[in-house]
Design an enzyme around this catalytic site. Sequence first.
Site, PDB file in Angstrom:
ATOM      1  N   GLN A 293     -10.357   1.605   3.127  1.00 49.16           N
ATOM      2  CA  GLN A 293      -9.191   1.722   4.008  1.00 49.16           C
ATOM      3  C   GLN A 293      -9.468   2.799   5.052  1.00 49.16           C
ATOM      4  OE1 GLN A 293      -4.477   2.933   3.723  1.00 49.16           O
ATOM      5  NE2 GLN A 293      -5.392   1.843   2.001  1.00 49.16           N
TER       6      GLN A 293
ATOM      7  N   TYR B  50       2.941  10.120  -0.183  1.00 50.26           N
ATOM      8  CA  TYR B  50       3.838   9.587   0.837  1.00 50.26           C
ATOM      9  C   TYR B  50       5.266  10.031   0.535  1.00 50.26           C
ATOM     10  CZ  TYR B  50       0.062   6.556   2.544  1.00 50.26           C
ATOM     11  OH  TYR B  50      -1.112   6.074   3.056  1.00 50.26           O
TER      12      TYR B  50
ATOM     13  N   SER C 264     -11.016   5.634   1.079  1.00 49.48           N
ATOM     14  CA  SER C 264     -10.310   5.644   2.357  1.00 49.48           C
ATOM     15  C   SER C 264     -10.804   6.777   3.234  1.00 49.48           C
ATOM     16  CB  SER C 264      -8.798   5.791   2.102  1.00 49.48           C
ATOM     17  OG  SER C 264      -8.066   5.751   3.303  1.00 49.48           O
ATOM     18  N   ASN C 265     -10.774   6.545   4.539  1.00 52.43           N
ATOM     19  CA  ASN C 265     -11.180   7.551   5.524  1.00 52.43           C
ATOM     20  C   ASN C 265     -12.637   7.985   5.305  1.00 52.43           C
ATOM     21  OD1 ASN C 265      -8.501   7.877   6.855  1.00 52.43           O
ATOM     22  ND2 ASN C 265      -7.909   8.580   4.816  1.00 52.43           N
TER      23      ASN C 265
ATOM     24  N   LEU D  20      -1.645  -1.072  14.296  1.00 46.68           N
ATOM     25  CA  LEU D  20      -0.985  -1.405  15.556  1.00 46.68           C
ATOM     26  C   LEU D  20      -1.107  -0.273  16.569  1.00 46.68           C
ATOM     27  CD1 LEU D  20       2.184  -3.173  14.122  1.00 46.68           C
ATOM     28  CD2 LEU D  20       0.115  -4.224  15.073  1.00 46.68           C
TER      29      LEU D  20
ATOM     30  N   HIS E 273      -8.011   8.932  -1.512  1.00 53.72           N
ATOM     31  CA  HIS E 273      -7.319   8.959  -0.228  1.00 53.72           C
ATOM     32  C   HIS E 273      -8.173   9.513   0.913  1.00 53.72           C
ATOM     33  CE1 HIS E 273      -2.910   9.196   1.363  1.00 53.72           C
ATOM     34  NE2 HIS E 273      -3.735   8.773   2.301  1.00 53.72           N
TER      35      HIS E 273
ATOM     36  N   ASP F 227       0.833  -1.194   0.000  1.00 53.27           N
ATOM     37  CA  ASP F 227       0.000   0.000   0.000  1.00 53.27           C
ATOM     38  C   ASP F 227       0.871   1.248   0.000  1.00 53.27           C
ATOM     39  OD1 ASP F 227      -2.844   1.167   0.496  1.00 53.27           O
ATOM     40  OD2 ASP F 227      -1.534   2.186   1.920  1.00 53.27           O
TER      41      ASP F 227
END
Length: 294
Positions: free
Chosen positions: A181, A53, A159-160, A211, A129, A48
């Site tokens: 996502q 990024y 996403s989001n 995590l 995104h 991903d």
Amino acid sequence: MPQRSIGGAPVGAIGLGAMPLSVEGRPDEEAALATLHAALDAGVTLLDTADSYHWHAGELGHNERLVARALADRPAADRAAALVATKGGRGRPGDGSWTVDGRPEHLRRACEGSLRRLGVEEIGLYQLHKPDPEVPWAESVGALRELLDAGKIRAAGVSNVDEAQILAAREILGTDLVAVQNRFSPAVRTAEPELRLCERLGLAFLPWSPLGGLSRSALDGPADTTATRTAFHRIAAERGASPQQVGLAWLLALSPAVVPIPGARRPASIRDSAAAAALTLDPAELAALSLPFA
């Protein structure tokens, strides 16, 4: 590694969120490439990334170029098995901030740039995104429809997003919408309604920062800390596993729709995460882990 499905495409049950290899605190290029190769060697096939990024201004697509370079060094079978999921619709001016741009014309340009950097004619999974509050949702999602119809992308994701946005995207994209996502982790569980909706619709749910509460995220500020005395840590000690492995195994047990994408800056980190796919938690452990995080 055990497999899961994204739009009918098999992927390893644990993916890699490649963002930490390009943003603040990133490793050098050699270490970043070693981490990507370690992921592929461990059976990770979902990579991903996103055009945004990067760290500094003028680095648009830094992470996509890393992924492309790593895959170029792999055998043809590894390249064929990999699903590269990239995203458009956010930006980074270089001052540490993030911007949002969901205009269809921007998304079309962003996709063309991603195609060039990844060195492909069709992107396996292209994701919007983040919703842009200044652009009607249907217009942004409509740009994905155009990219699908033009053969630029094979499948689409968002996403989001909330439940209403997922349902609206489904109306526009139909079965070409294959993934959602959202942030979801031991410490951040607010997206469970979206996870359950994905399960009902047959969509993959890709938890980002999976995590949280167990490891620092690349998005965490310097004052953020992680807990050290949770049920995840207790069960990890009993099992001879890492808390991160227990966290990922818990996510996998929540639903067959889940494909976590933990980040990593070092080969050892992604090897540890990949091992979670082989960890099966018993009902008592799952019950303890599903209690409110503390």
